[in-house]
Design a protein around this motif. Structure first.
Motif, PDB file in Angstrom:
ATOM      1  N   PHE A 358       0.839  -1.203   0.000  1.00  0.00           N
ATOM      2  CA  PHE A 358       0.000   0.000   0.000  1.00  0.00           C
ATOM      3  C   PHE A 358       0.873   1.252   0.000  1.00  0.00           C
ATOM      4  O   PHE A 358       0.587   2.230  -0.687  1.00  0.00           O
ATOM      5  CB  PHE A 358      -0.922  -0.011   1.221  1.00  0.00           C
ATOM      6  N   GLN A 359       1.946   1.216   0.757  1.00  0.00           N
ATOM      7  CA  GLN A 359       2.867   2.359   0.794  1.00  0.00           C
ATOM      8  C   GLN A 359       3.473   2.612  -0.581  1.00  0.00           C
ATOM      9  O   GLN A 359       3.565   3.756  -1.032  1.00  0.00           O
ATOM     10  CB  GLN A 359       3.970   2.100   1.818  1.00  0.00           C
ATOM     11  N   CYS A 360       3.857   1.554  -1.267  1.00  0.00           N
ATOM     12  CA  CYS A 360       4.458   1.696  -2.594  1.00  0.00           C
ATOM     13  C   CYS A 360       3.458   2.259  -3.597  1.00  0.00           C
ATOM     14  O   CYS A 360       3.773   3.189  -4.351  1.00  0.00           O
ATOM     15  CB  CYS A 360       4.986   0.347  -3.072  1.00  0.00           C
ATOM     16  N   VAL A 367       9.786   0.486  -1.967  1.00  0.00           N
ATOM     17  CA  VAL A 367       9.809   0.190  -0.533  1.00  0.00           C
ATOM     18  C   VAL A 367      10.744  -0.994  -0.330  1.00  0.00           C
ATOM     19  O   VAL A 367      10.547  -2.064  -0.930  1.00  0.00           O
ATOM     20  CB  VAL A 367       8.403  -0.133   0.004  1.00  0.00           C
ATOM     21  N   LEU A 368      11.756  -0.788   0.515  1.00  0.00           N
ATOM     22  CA  LEU A 368      12.755  -1.816   0.764  1.00  0.00           C
ATOM     23  C   LEU A 368      12.562  -2.384   2.164  1.00  0.00           C
ATOM     24  O   LEU A 368      12.538  -1.645   3.146  1.00  0.00           O
ATOM     25  CB  LEU A 368      14.166  -1.223   0.624  1.00  0.00           C
ATOM     26  N   VAL A 400       9.659  -3.740  -3.091  1.00  0.00           N
ATOM     27  CA  VAL A 400       8.409  -3.470  -3.801  1.00  0.00           C
ATOM     28  C   VAL A 400       8.625  -2.237  -4.662  1.00  0.00           C
ATOM     29  O   VAL A 400       8.962  -1.166  -4.145  1.00  0.00           O
ATOM     30  CB  VAL A 400       7.232  -3.250  -2.835  1.00  0.00           C
ATOM     31  N   VAL A 401       8.478  -2.372  -5.970  1.00  0.00           N
ATOM     32  CA  VAL A 401       8.744  -1.260  -6.879  1.00  0.00           C
ATOM     33  C   VAL A 401       7.485  -0.928  -7.665  1.00  0.00           C
ATOM     34  O   VAL A 401       6.756  -1.817  -8.113  1.00  0.00           O
ATOM     35  CB  VAL A 401       9.902  -1.587  -7.844  1.00  0.00           C
ATOM     36  N   PRO A 402       7.190   0.365  -7.823  1.00  0.00           N
ATOM     37  CA  PRO A 402       5.970   0.762  -8.545  1.00  0.00           C
ATOM     38  C   PRO A 402       6.172   0.720 -10.048  1.00  0.00           C
ATOM     39  O   PRO A 402       7.247   1.028 -10.563  1.00  0.00           O
ATOM     40  CB  PRO A 402       5.745   2.200  -8.071  1.00  0.00           C
ATOM     41  N   ASP A 428      20.236  -1.639  -4.937  1.00  0.00           N
ATOM     42  CA  ASP A 428      19.176  -2.448  -5.533  1.00  0.00           C
ATOM     43  C   ASP A 428      17.882  -1.653  -5.630  1.00  0.00           C
ATOM     44  O   ASP A 428      17.111  -1.817  -6.577  1.00  0.00           O
ATOM     45  CB  ASP A 428      18.938  -3.706  -4.698  1.00  0.00           C
ATOM     46  N   ARG A 429      17.663  -0.804  -4.626  1.00  0.00           N
ATOM     47  CA  ARG A 429      16.458   0.028  -4.667  1.00  0.00           C
ATOM     48  C   ARG A 429      16.469   0.942  -5.904  1.00  0.00           C
ATOM     49  O   ARG A 429      15.474   1.083  -6.605  1.00  0.00           O
ATOM     50  CB  ARG A 429      16.372   0.877  -3.395  1.00  0.00           C
TER      51      ARG A 429
END
Length: 815
Positions: A358-360, A367-368, A400-402, A428-429
């Motif tokens: 949800f944050q992403c 989000v890492l 988690v990537v958008p 990586d992020r």
């Protein structure tokens, strides 16, 4: 990452157009407050300040210009040569924001632990949404002077400047390397800066009035040689049992950073080449998922919003806890089937606010989670009813990537690594964000194409008529094939129109060109043909009127049209052609097929051209084949070949009309190379037997209404349709009464035609068409058509050359 490494021997620069020279470059980025926001290793070495001492400090303090250069210096000051109009001569003017255009030159700076440093510099003013205001590239002028002396290069001068990449084929190397000069910045920031550098011009060095060399940052082969020398030196020191000097350990760390960045760039380039190979949304989703497993992650789950999956318009608003997300792909390296039952592809679900997903999706940022704890695993698993996913996720590293496009989140990817694998980190992020950005654009392109294709198909379907398989005296079958996938909307159409006297108008047309404009023109012409056909215009006159209409609609559009009227009672075709390919007539008696030799005429829209018509006798069972040129034309092939194949395939025996159409399509559509749309209409001309037609002439006498009712009742009993006698008598009575009332001198014609339906027609010599009105309860007139409208299966009116026809149909089933 080392952008300006020291070398025992400076790199050589070859003069001459098309040559790229590698020199150590310092890279400095200045923000809008005049403070340093990026300071490369090359800048540390050239200007003597560490990165920690530079970031956030005033650039004027870090790069103090300390005096003028001697006029007789061996490296001539750039200001002495005005080869580029508009370039500023002063570094200090660029640093304090007084210049808003690219500038280059030479300056002498005061630096710590050194007397002075002579530098060649290039300054690029930056614009855009970020904080960056200025990009400065600098090189050590003293090293270039030593290089010139050592190698005895007879250069007249060395001066910095700019050149577009088109001037130097060798500058293509710089275009490939420019994204690497800003590795510590975000992907969006560095991409924006690099784009502006490429637009404003490459840094070059002028060695003479004619010889210019694009400058390439010094890494690659030179860096590998340097690293090898450093490793050998470190090995010698270690062999002596001595601690490594700081420069060796520092460089080793820089090498590791350099290698890591290079690996990330190579990975992203490799992924970019694997995704987006088609505009198919489903295939693109699979490509995105498979591109990252197992090289970057061990598990990749892709989720998309409902509107994206459905190929609908762009989703509105920020996602919330009610937004449904469809799991569209799942790739993993675990044993087969481990994930399938727990998180099946195709499932749709919302995500609670307490989850990283949800944050992403609400922030649009990665989000890492270095490692999923037991508590977080329990919180994530709580949304899965009767399924425990904790064994699949607990202890794993998660990113988690958008998946974004135009600042809207289309979906997101959940990336998981096995517990024994290295945890996701900040690098990586950044890599994941860039990966998701590229994937998001590819997915959005596929989504938009899917949406546009859906709109195109809907538009095409709405414009093509749904022709009933049976008309009076004939059976009809049609086919429409779009051209290329990128041109699904075209100008081809077919149609059939019911005419008085049990006749049927058959139409095939083709607006030249493709796309929405051609489709819109096709819709206008098709509507016009239907309207004029209902007026029972002769074929040649209809095409004449259609040509006039096309002239009024505007220039630039041409269309071909073939119009045929089939009279099943007279067993006759009446045809006219406007630049269209001729139809094929297949004779039922011997199976022979022929191209009808019609006057071709000019295409619709040419204007001022006469059209001619032709009447052709037909027999029951004959078949008429009409199509557009996309079926028979092939690039590089004479159209006669296609027409011959059309005749041959049309004559092939078939069990049904649909089979006959398919035979033609198979024969002509498998040759390859077809790009145009195809419209095909086939009509089997069954005819109507004389015993199925009954006609009466009624004098202009009110007493004829009773005779008409009696004649209809008797004929329906003879035909075995006594059950239709009562409603038919009532409607015939109303229509004949109206006809007798409005006729002028000509007898009224009453005709019954027995077929799939019972058709009744009443003709008179009055041209005024009756209108269905709301009858006043006390009025004596106006009720007749309302009775007909209530009782008839279908009814209508049309003008004829002599007056008008009012008709109705009742369902008829032969016994």
């Amino acid at each position: 990452m080392n952008h300006g490494s020291e070398r025992d021997t400076p790199p050589s620069l070859g003069a001459g157009e098309g040559t790229a020279g590698r020199i150590p470059l310092a890279v400095v980025v200045v923000d809008r407050d005049g403070q340093v926001s990026h300071w490369s290793t090359g800048a540390r070495r050239l200007f003597g300040a560490a990165k920690e001492q530079a970031i956030g400090h005033s650039v004027l303090d870090l790069l103090p210009v300390s005096g003028a250069l001697p006029e007789d210096d061996e490296i001539t000051p750039y200001g002495a040569y005005a080869a580029y109009d508009g370039l500023g001569p002063d570094l200090e003017s660029s640093l304090d924001g007084r210049l808003n255009f690219p500038a280059a030159g030479r300056a002498r700076l005061t630096v710590p632990d050194r007397d002075r440093a002579d530098v060649l510099w290039w300054a690029y003013p930056l614009v855009g949404p970020g904080d960056e205001r200025l990009l400065v590239l600098a090189a050590d002028a003293e090293r270039l002077r030593r290089s010139e002396r050592d190698e005895d290069i007879p250069f007249e001068r060395i001066a910095p400047g700019f050149a577009l990449h088109t001037d130097f084929p060798g500058a293509e190397e710089l275009a490939r390397r420019l994204p690497e000069i800003l590795p510590s910045m975000s992907v969006d920031e560095s991409a924006r800066i690099v784009a502006q550098v490429l637009e404003l011009g490459y840094p070059i060095l002028e060695f003479s009035q004619n010889d210019r060399v694009p400058v390439t940052p010094d890494w690659g082969v030179a860096r590998r040689t340097e690293r090898k020398a450093r490793r050998e030196r470190a090995a010698r020191v270690a062999a002596q049992g001595l601690p490594l000097p700081a420069d060796l350990t520092d460089d080793e760390g820089e090498d590791l950073e350099y290698t890591a960045v290079r690996e990330r760039l190579e990975f992203l380039n490799e992924v970019s080449g694997k995704i987006g190979t088609s505009l198919d949304l489903s295939r693109t989703i699979i490509e995105v998922s498979r591109a990252v497993v197992p090289r970057f992650t061990d598990v990749a789950g892709t989720y998309l919003r409902e509107q994206v999956v459905a190929g609908e318009g762009f989703p509105d608003g920020v996602p919330d806890t009610t937004t449904m997300w469809h799991r569209v792909a799942l790739e993993h390296t675990d044993e087969p089937g481990r994930w399938d039952d727990v998180v099946p592809v195709g499932e749709a679900m919302p995500f609670p606010a307490h989850t990283p997903f949800f944050q992403c999706m609400t922030t649009g940022e990665p989000v890492l989670v270095p490692r999923i704890s037991v508590e977080m695993g329990h919180a994530i698993a709580s949304q899965f009813e009767k399924r425990d996913i904790r064994p699949l996720i607990t202890g794993r590293s998660m990113l988690v990537v958008p998946l974004k496009a135009r600042n809207v989140v289309l979906g997101f990817m959940i990336l998981l690594r096995h517990p024994e694998r290295e945890l996701f980190n900040d690098m990586d992020r950044v890599t994941g964000a860039e990966l998701a950005a590229r994937a998001g654009l590819v997915l959005d392109n596929a989504r938009m194409y899917t949406f546009q294709e859906s709109v195109a198909e809907t538009l095409q379907d709405s414009m093509l008529p749904h022709i009933p398989p049976r008309m009076a005296g004939c059976d009809i079958a049609t086919r429409y094939l779009p051209g290329t996938l990128l041109g699904r909307v075209g100008g081809d159409w077919f149609d059939s129109v019911k005419l008085p006297g049990a006749r049927t108008a058959l139409v095939v047309g083709d607006v030249m060109g493709h796309g929405l404009n051609s489709a819109a023109m096709m819709g206008q012409l098709r509507t016009a043909v239907q309207t004029m056909a209902a007026m029972d215009l002769p074929p040649a006159q209809l095409l004449r009127n259609l040509d006039d209409l096309a002239q009024r609609l505007g220039d630039g559009y041409l269309a071909t049209c073939l119009y045929a009227v089939y009279d099943p009672i007279e067993s006759e075709l009446h045809l006219a052609n406007a630049g269209h390919i001729p139809p094929v007539l297949v004779r039922a008696v011997d199976g022979r097929s022929e191209l009808l030799d019609l006057p071709t005429g000019a295409p619709i829209g040419v204007g001022g051209v006469a059209f001619e018509s032709l009447r052709v006798r037909v027999e029951p069972g004959d078949r008429l084949v009409m199509c557009t040129d996309g079926l028979v034309e092939m690039r590089g092939e004479d159209i006669g070949v296609g027409l011959a194949t059309l005749c041959e395939s049309a004559a092939h025996p078939a069990a049904s009309m649909d089979d006959a159409c398919d035979t033609i399509i198979r024969a002509l559509n498998t040759r390859g190379g077809r790009k145009d749309d195809v419209a095909l209409l086939m009509a089997r001309l069954n005819g109507i037997e004389p015993e199925d037609v009954a006609e009466w002439r009624l004098a202009l006498d009110p007493a004829e209404v009773r005779r008409a009712r009696a004649a209809v009742r008797e004929q329906l009993h003879d035909w075995g349709l006594a059950r239709l006698a009562e409603p038919a008598e009532l409607m015939v009575s109303e229509l004949v009464t109206n006809a007798l009332r409005h006729s002028h001198s000509r007898p009224v014609q009453l005709r019954l035609i027995r077929g799939e339906t019972l058709l009744c027609e009443v003709d008179d010599d009055d041209h005024t068409l009756p209108t269905l009105l709301g009858a006043d309860p006390g009025a004596e007139a106006g009720r007749g058509l309302r009775v007909v409208s209530t009782l008839a299966r279908e009814w209508g009116t049309s003008r004829t050359a002599a007056g008008k026809t009012v008709w109705f149909e009742l369902t008829s089933r032969r016994r």
